[in-house]
Scaffold this motif. Structure first.
Motif, PDB file in Angstrom:
ATOM      1  N   GLU A 307       0.828  -1.214   0.000  1.00 16.94           N
ATOM      2  CA  GLU A 307       0.000   0.000   0.000  1.00 16.94           C
ATOM      3  C   GLU A 307       0.856   1.254   0.000  1.00 16.94           C
ATOM      4  N   HIS A 308       2.036   1.158   0.613  1.00 13.78           N
ATOM      5  CA  HIS A 308       2.956   2.305   0.653  1.00 13.78           C
ATOM      6  C   HIS A 308       3.818   2.407  -0.608  1.00 13.78           C
ATOM      7  N   GLY A 309       3.590   1.533  -1.565  1.00 13.39           N
ATOM      8  CA  GLY A 309       4.323   1.611  -2.818  1.00 13.39           C
ATOM      9  C   GLY A 309       5.582   0.777  -2.873  1.00 13.39           C
ATOM     10  N   MET A 310       5.827  -0.050  -1.868  1.00 10.75           N
ATOM     11  CA  MET A 310       6.988  -0.933  -1.899  1.00 10.75           C
ATOM     12  C   MET A 310       6.661  -2.182  -2.730  1.00 10.75           C
ATOM     13  N   ARG A 311       7.630  -2.627  -3.504  1.00 10.31           N
ATOM     14  CA  ARG A 311       7.408  -3.804  -4.342  1.00 10.31           C
ATOM     15  C   ARG A 311       7.838  -5.064  -3.612  1.00 10.31           C
ATOM     16  N   LEU A 312       6.946  -6.031  -3.555  1.00 10.95           N
ATOM     17  CA  LEU A 312       7.256  -7.331  -2.975  1.00 10.95           C
ATOM     18  C   LEU A 312       7.752  -8.252  -4.084  1.00 10.95           C
ATOM     19  N   VAL A 313       8.934  -8.824  -3.894  1.00 11.91           N
ATOM     20  CA  VAL A 313       9.472  -9.754  -4.884  1.00 11.91           C
ATOM     21  C   VAL A 313       8.485 -10.907  -5.064  1.00 11.91           C
ATOM     22  N   SER A 314       8.271 -11.315  -6.287  1.00 11.06           N
ATOM     23  CA  SER A 314       7.350 -12.376  -6.697  1.00 11.06           C
ATOM     24  C   SER A 314       5.901 -12.040  -6.381  1.00 11.06           C
ATOM     25  N   GLY A 315       5.629 -10.774  -6.082  1.00 12.89           N
ATOM     26  CA  GLY A 315       4.257 -10.337  -5.881  1.00 12.89           C
ATOM     27  C   GLY A 315       3.722 -10.506  -4.486  1.00 12.89           C
ATOM     28  N   GLY A 316       4.523 -11.039  -3.568  1.00 11.48           N
ATOM     29  CA  GLY A 316       4.038 -11.217  -2.209  1.00 11.48           C
ATOM     30  C   GLY A 316       4.607 -12.457  -1.564  1.00 11.48           C
ATOM     31  N   THR A 317       3.783 -13.175  -0.816  1.00 10.79           N
ATOM     32  CA  THR A 317       4.246 -14.354  -0.101  1.00 10.79           C
ATOM     33  C   THR A 317       3.074 -15.263   0.231  1.00 10.79           C
ATOM     34  N   VAL A 324      11.591  -7.712   0.044  1.00 10.07           N
ATOM     35  CA  VAL A 324      11.150  -6.385  -0.375  1.00 10.07           C
ATOM     36  C   VAL A 324      12.196  -5.765  -1.294  1.00 10.07           C
ATOM     37  N   ASP A 325      11.745  -5.277  -2.432  1.00  9.39           N
ATOM     38  CA  ASP A 325      12.610  -4.606  -3.407  1.00  9.39           C
ATOM     39  C   ASP A 325      12.599  -3.110  -3.106  1.00  9.39           C
ATOM     40  N   LEU A 326      13.785  -2.550  -2.828  1.00 10.80           N
ATOM     41  CA  LEU A 326      13.890  -1.137  -2.438  1.00 10.80           C
ATOM     42  C   LEU A 326      14.318  -0.224  -3.577  1.00 10.80           C
ATOM     43  N   VAL A 327      14.417  -0.749  -4.778  1.00 10.90           N
ATOM     44  CA  VAL A 327      14.932   0.054  -5.898  1.00 10.90           C
ATOM     45  C   VAL A 327      14.090   1.305  -6.090  1.00 10.90           C
ATOM     46  N   ASN A 328      12.774   1.173  -6.028  1.00 16.31           N
ATOM     47  CA  ASN A 328      11.909   2.340  -6.247  1.00 16.31           C
ATOM     48  C   ASN A 328      12.032   3.377  -5.137  1.00 16.31           C
ATOM     49  N   GLN A 329      12.511   2.935  -3.969  1.00 14.57           N
ATOM     50  CA  GLN A 329      12.709   3.880  -2.862  1.00 14.57           C
ATOM     51  C   GLN A 329      14.059   4.588  -2.946  1.00 14.57           C
ATOM     52  N   GLY A 330      14.879   4.195  -3.906  1.00 17.35           N
ATOM     53  CA  GLY A 330      16.178   4.830  -4.082  1.00 17.35           C
ATOM     54  C   GLY A 330      17.128   4.614  -2.933  1.00 17.35           C
ATOM     55  N   GLU A 360      26.838  -7.004  -0.006  1.00 16.02           N
ATOM     56  CA  GLU A 360      27.116  -6.065   1.074  1.00 16.02           C
ATOM     57  C   GLU A 360      26.212  -4.827   1.020  1.00 16.02           C
ATOM     58  N   ALA A 361      25.739  -4.500  -0.157  1.00 17.41           N
ATOM     59  CA  ALA A 361      24.847  -3.346  -0.337  1.00 17.41           C
ATOM     60  C   ALA A 361      23.788  -3.723  -1.368  1.00 17.41           C
ATOM     61  N   PRO A 362      22.928  -4.656  -1.041  1.00 16.27           N
ATOM     62  CA  PRO A 362      21.980  -5.200  -2.013  1.00 16.27           C
ATOM     63  C   PRO A 362      20.751  -4.310  -2.189  1.00 16.27           C
ATOM     64  N   SER A 363      19.851  -4.770  -3.016  1.00 15.67           N
ATOM     65  CA  SER A 363      18.664  -3.969  -3.346  1.00 15.67           C
ATOM     66  C   SER A 363      17.450  -4.295  -2.508  1.00 15.67           C
ATOM     67  N   GLY A 364      17.575  -5.224  -1.565  1.00 18.98           N
ATOM     68  CA  GLY A 364      16.377  -5.635  -0.856  1.00 18.98           C
ATOM     69  C   GLY A 364      16.545  -5.863   0.622  1.00 18.98           C
ATOM     70  N   LEU A 365      15.406  -6.173   1.260  1.00 18.90           N
ATOM     71  CA  LEU A 365      15.336  -6.581   2.654  1.00 18.90           C
ATOM     72  C   LEU A 365      14.564  -7.884   2.736  1.00 18.90           C
ATOM     73  N   ARG A 366      14.977  -8.761   3.636  1.00 18.97           N
ATOM     74  CA  ARG A 366      14.214  -9.968   3.932  1.00 18.97           C
ATOM     75  C   ARG A 366      13.533  -9.771   5.284  1.00 18.97           C
ATOM     76  N   LEU A 367      12.223 -10.016   5.323  1.00 17.58           N
ATOM     77  CA  LEU A 367      11.435  -9.815   6.537  1.00 17.58           C
ATOM     78  C   LEU A 367      10.665 -11.086   6.868  1.00 17.58           C
ATOM     79  N   SER A 368      10.349 -11.267   8.152  1.00  9.25           N
ATOM     80  CA  SER A 368       9.592 -12.437   8.578  1.00  9.25           C
ATOM     81  C   SER A 368       8.643 -12.065   9.717  1.00  9.25           C
ATOM     82  N   SER A 369       7.519 -12.755   9.762  1.00 10.09           N
ATOM     83  CA  SER A 369       6.540 -12.543  10.827  1.00 10.09           C
ATOM     84  C   SER A 369       6.714 -13.519  11.987  1.00 10.09           C
ATOM     85  N   SER A 370       7.686 -14.427  11.915  1.00 14.85           N
ATOM     86  CA  SER A 370       7.762 -15.534  12.868  1.00 14.85           C
ATOM     87  C   SER A 370       7.934 -15.070  14.313  1.00 14.85           C
TER      88      SER A 370
END
Length: 422
Positions: A307-317, A324-330, A360-370
């Protein structure tokens, strides 16, 4: 007994102030912060007590009821209990619960089933695979011929046709399904068909979804997999260790001896005891409810970020983790992770498929709800966490704004205390 001996046996953490400060500081960090790292969870006091038990004092080599050391009566009982619980949880015939880590479990299976130089077909790390599956910096990458499959550019999901074509071309001895940053369910039946076609073993590394499998929230790799490996932390909420599971008795000696003495020595019995504890917890109805909630919470967090405009790799989970792809956030993942740590939210930077940036300086973040689900966060809390993630990234460099978010994070965490937090 002399005063000297009495004093020794009763030494506590306060006897080592620098160590005490660090451990207690970590407790406060966990109590007052939000953990979104997919490799982490929050264990019960039962698991903590088992891991800190007198089993720490006992050394054994070999397998239950066939040790090289004496005095193993209770060691054997604990390891046998862990094995039986693991077999029951995952519906398989054999289990080895001795592996010190996921990488050790994987290396033990490779050593047991392969000859040096034979071929492994596995997911490349940039597509979501794990380094122990053949990264050139590891023993696996050094000792075997590694061929990698990736994901489709269009869907960012595994393309079984690519896997099949690579298998036909390279004739691997083992095909590995599973990784560390892949957010979708895997087609184990499809992988097994490819493995059978080329005469390969199918190995599933379920480290990041083992808890979901145990709870019936993710397809079971059996009966399709020849062997399954997993860590026992992450979604299983247990000790930091691993296991290997299989059904064919012909593989038993090869896998067991691949782990010991192949890649490691004596059993860490205190860890095996903690594995038995977490397997017992995973058999309870509450564990299924926990994993269902983790899935719902992952969808809530992913939806809020989208909803905030962040792109989820593969469309979600459809698991408990997301990329999370951060390219659009610069912004790059390392800078975003630093900003989030400043507000008490722990994440890890991660490459995304076809990333042009280095690890070391990639384009994304990995997140988990666990971990958040373990402490009681629900969908509303995860939607709020999504808002904080976006605000913190946008406010990076603004100390006052980050401090305000950090206070909100602490307030939320204190509503959901862990380990009797005041």
């Amino acid at each position: 007994m002399s005063t000297l001996h009495v004093g020794y046996f009763n030494l506590g953490l306060d006897a080592d102030p620098p160590l005490a400060r660090a451990i207690r500081g970590e407790l406060v960090r966990q109590q007052d912060g939000i953990e979104l790292i997919a490799s982490e969870n929050i264990v019960s006091k039962l698991v903590l007590e088992a891991q800190g038990s007198v089993m720490t004092n006992k050394t054994v080599e070999g397998f239950a009821y066939a040790r090289y050391y004496g005095g193993a009566e209770y060691a054997d009982a604990i390891e046998a209990l862990a094995i039986e619980r693991a077999k029951t949880l995952f519906g398989c015939s054999f289990a080895n619960v001795q592996a010190h880590s996921g990488s050790n479990a994987n290396n033990g299976v490779f050593l047991g089933l392969l000859k040096p130089g034979e071929t492994i077909l596995s997911m490349k790390t940039a597509a979501g695979g794990h380094i122990s599956h053949g990264h050139p910096a590891t023993l696996t990458g050094r000792d075997y011929d590694i061929v990698h499959y990736g994901v489709s550019r269009e869907t960012e999901k595994v393309d079984l046709e690519e896997v099949r074509n690579l298998a036909r071309k390279h004739r691997p001895k083992i095909i590995v399904a599973g990784g560390s940053a892949y957010a979708w369910t895997l087609d184990f039946e499809g992988f097994r068909a490819i493995a059978d076609e080329v005469g390969a073993y199918l190995m599933v590394d379920m480290a990041h979804f083992a808890g979901l499998v145990a709870a019936g929230c993710y397809p079971n790799p059996f009966p399709h997999a020849h062997v399954v490996t997993s860590t026992t932390n992450k979604s299983l909420r247990g000790a930091r260790g691993a296991m290997a599971l299989w059904n064919d008795a012909v593989l038993s000696d090869r896998i067991n001896y691949g782990i010991f003495p192949g890649v490691q020595g004596a059993v860490m019995l205190h860890i095996v005891a903690a594995k038995a504890a977490c397997f017992g917890e995973a058999m309870r109805p509450e564990f299924k409810a926990y994993n269902r909630a983790a899935l719902e919470n992952a969808l809530a967090l992913a939806g809020r970020l989208a909803e905030h405009g962040m792109r989820l790799v593969s469309g979600g989970t459809n698991t408990s983790l997301m990329l999370v792809d951060l390219v659009n956030q610069g912004i790059t993942g390392d800078i975003a992770a630093t900003a989030l740590e400043a507000v008490g939210i722990a994440v890890n930077k991660n490459q995304i498929p076809f990333d042009t940036r280095p690890p070391e300086a990639p384009s994304g973040l990995r997140l988990s709800s666990s971990a958040g689900t373990t402490r009681g966060f629900g969908r509303d809390e995860f939607r709020q966490i999504g808002d904080w993630i976006v605000r913190a990234i946008e406010a990076r460099g603004d100390a006052a704004a980050l401090a305000a978010i950090h206070e909100d994070v602490r307030t939320l965490c204190r509503r959901f205390p862990i380990y009797d937090a005041a």
